[in-house]
Design a protein around this motif. Structure first.
Motif, PDB file in Angstrom:
ATOM      1  N   ARG A 141       0.914  -1.106   0.224  1.00 17.66           N
ATOM      2  CA  ARG A 141      -0.024   0.095  -0.317  1.00 17.66           C
ATOM      3  C   ARG A 141       0.711   1.294  -0.111  1.00 17.66           C
ATOM      4  O   ARG A 141       1.717   1.290   0.517  1.00 17.66           O
ATOM      5  CB  ARG A 141      -0.948   0.025   0.746  1.00 17.66           C
ATOM      6  CG  ARG A 141      -1.743  -0.664   1.391  1.00 17.66           C
ATOM      7  CD  ARG A 141      -2.906  -1.269   2.385  1.00 17.66           C
ATOM      8  NE  ARG A 141      -3.822  -1.794   2.568  1.00 17.66           N
ATOM      9  CZ  ARG A 141      -3.301  -3.164   2.843  1.00 17.66           C
ATOM     10  NH1 ARG A 141      -2.256  -3.679   3.320  1.00 17.66           N
ATOM     11  NH2 ARG A 141      -4.295  -4.188   3.151  1.00 17.66           N
ATOM     12  N   PRO A 142       0.448   2.510  -0.817  1.00 15.89           N
ATOM     13  CA  PRO A 142      -1.062   2.857  -1.244  1.00 15.89           C
ATOM     14  C   PRO A 142      -0.871   1.705  -2.830  1.00 15.89           C
ATOM     15  O   PRO A 142       0.403   1.386  -3.671  1.00 15.89           O
ATOM     16  CB  PRO A 142      -1.339   3.674  -1.053  1.00 15.89           C
ATOM     17  CG  PRO A 142       0.180   4.350  -1.446  1.00 15.89           C
ATOM     18  CD  PRO A 142       0.950   3.294  -1.006  1.00 15.89           C
ATOM     19  N   ALA A 143      -1.940   1.458  -3.111  1.00 15.10           N
ATOM     20  CA  ALA A 143      -1.998   0.722  -4.472  1.00 15.10           C
ATOM     21  C   ALA A 143      -1.160   2.236  -5.611  1.00 15.10           C
ATOM     22  O   ALA A 143      -1.675   1.911  -6.975  1.00 15.10           O
ATOM     23  CB  ALA A 143      -3.495   1.024  -4.983  1.00 15.10           C
ATOM     24  N   SER A 144      -2.143   3.197  -5.090  1.00 15.38           N
ATOM     25  CA  SER A 144      -0.938   4.560  -6.038  1.00 15.38           C
ATOM     26  C   SER A 144      -0.423   5.671  -5.389  1.00 15.38           C
ATOM     27  O   SER A 144      -0.887   5.773  -4.438  1.00 15.38           O
ATOM     28  CB  SER A 144      -2.654   5.079  -7.147  1.00 15.38           C
ATOM     29  OG  SER A 144      -1.586   5.551  -8.339  1.00 15.38           O
ATOM     30  N   PHE A 145       1.195   5.586  -5.696  1.00 15.19           N
ATOM     31  CA  PHE A 145       1.607   6.343  -5.591  1.00 15.19           C
ATOM     32  C   PHE A 145       2.373   7.467  -6.772  1.00 15.19           C
ATOM     33  O   PHE A 145       3.144   7.458  -7.402  1.00 15.19           O
ATOM     34  CB  PHE A 145       3.090   5.772  -4.442  1.00 15.19           C
ATOM     35  CG  PHE A 145       3.549   6.549  -3.825  1.00 15.19           C
ATOM     36  CD1 PHE A 145       3.223   7.317  -3.167  1.00 15.19           C
ATOM     37  CD2 PHE A 145       5.275   6.568  -3.991  1.00 15.19           C
ATOM     38  CE1 PHE A 145       4.275   8.644  -2.294  1.00 15.19           C
ATOM     39  CE2 PHE A 145       6.126   7.576  -3.540  1.00 15.19           C
ATOM     40  CZ  PHE A 145       6.099   8.058  -2.762  1.00 15.19           C
ATOM     41  N   ARG A 146       2.607   8.752  -5.883  1.00 13.00           N
ATOM     42  CA  ARG A 146       2.824   9.999  -6.958  1.00 13.00           C
ATOM     43  C   ARG A 146       2.060   9.493  -8.114  1.00 13.00           C
ATOM     44  O   ARG A 146       3.068   9.162  -9.035  1.00 13.00           O
ATOM     45  CB  ARG A 146       4.553   9.710  -7.179  1.00 13.00           C
ATOM     46  CG  ARG A 146       4.396  10.499  -5.726  1.00 13.00           C
ATOM     47  CD  ARG A 146       5.984  10.583  -5.292  1.00 13.00           C
ATOM     48  NE  ARG A 146       6.494  11.664  -3.769  1.00 13.00           N
ATOM     49  CZ  ARG A 146       6.880  11.731  -3.287  1.00 13.00           C
ATOM     50  NH1 ARG A 146       8.435  11.906  -4.478  1.00 13.00           N
ATOM     51  NH2 ARG A 146       7.731  12.391  -2.291  1.00 13.00           N
TER      52      ARG A 146
END
Length: 262
Positions: free
Chosen positions: A184-189
């Motif tokens: 986690r997170p599933a989306s980072f930047r």
């Protein structure tokens, strides 16, 4: 498993082995690392363990007397006893698995300075181990590499029993590098975790991981892929996955002994 270590810097080995995974394994009784100070075998007020080499030359050499005394003072010493040194057998995952299978444990002797008196290698130890083709100040770091690699393969050392079987080189000489890992997170930047890992489809996840391990190994360690090909250890799906990503895998390659050097 019991592992005895002989060194002139016992605090280095004991400190590391008392922390993290190794420390927790010791507290549970899964690992017993006993560290012995080679200076305890010295018989002079300065506790000397080294002297200048016969024939001249730079540096100092560990003397045989303190080492023999220290080792022989341990009545129930687990054998084999290995000397850590550059001329030893190359330590890899296959050797780690071999050592992990010995219920009686083993022992390690850490060299220092310009080396150890040859009579120690000839008449005291049972063999030598090398962790790589590079120079260190002593065998302590090599000993810690051996201890951790072996301990991770023992029951109850890792929190997850499957962890050791699902890592780079877990298949020994015919292993692949490990696939990429995400959390986690599933989306980072703006960088997202591959959708397949969030799909809940275990079969698709396993296939993705196998392909990624193959591609990573082909890109970073082509020598390992060549070994797998020569040993006929790649499946048709493996060959197809590599081909789809631009890697040409020859067919009908000559078989080899997996223990043979590449």
């Amino acid at each position: 498993m019991r592992i005895d270590v002989f060194t002139i810097f016992p605090e280095v080995v004991a400190g590391y082995c008392g922390a993290s995974i190794l420390g927790r394994a010791a507290s549970r009784g899964a690992l017993d690392v006993r560290v012995h100070d080679l200076r305890s075998g010295a018989d002079d007020p300065r506790r000397s363990v080294d002297d200048s080499p016969f024939g001249g030359g730079a540096g100092m050499v560990l003397m045989p007397e303190p080492i023999f005394r220290c080792v022989e003072a341990v009545a129930d010493l687990p054998r084999p006893l290995y000397l850590l040194g550059p001329s030893g057998r190359r330590f890899d995952q296959a050797v780690a698995a071999e050592l992990a299978s010995w219920e009686g444990g083993f022992s390690l002797l850490c060299g220092r300075y310009e080396g150890v008196d040859q009579r120690v290698a000839d008449h005291l130890v049972d063999g030598e181990l090398s962790v790589g083709d590079f120079v260190l100040a002593g065998g302590e770091l090599g000993a810690l590499v051996v201890i951790e690699a072996v301990a991770r393969l023992r029951p109850e050392v890792l929190g997850n029993e499957d962890s050791a079987a699902d890592e780079s080189f877990s298949d020994g000489l015919l292993g692949l590098l490990e696939y990429p890992q995400y959390t986690r997170p599933a989306s980072f930047r703006g960088w997202s975790v591959p959708a397949v890992l969030r799909s809940g489809d275990h079969g698709a996840v396993a296939a993705w991981r196998r392909t990624q391990a193959l591609l990573r190994t082909a890109a970073r360690r082509p020598d390992l892929v060549e070994r797998l090909v020569r040993a006929s250890a790649l499946s048709d799906d493996d060959v197809r996955a590599l081909a789809e990503h631009g890697y040409d895998v020859p067919s009908g390659s000559e078989r080899m002994d997996p223990t043979e050097p590449a």
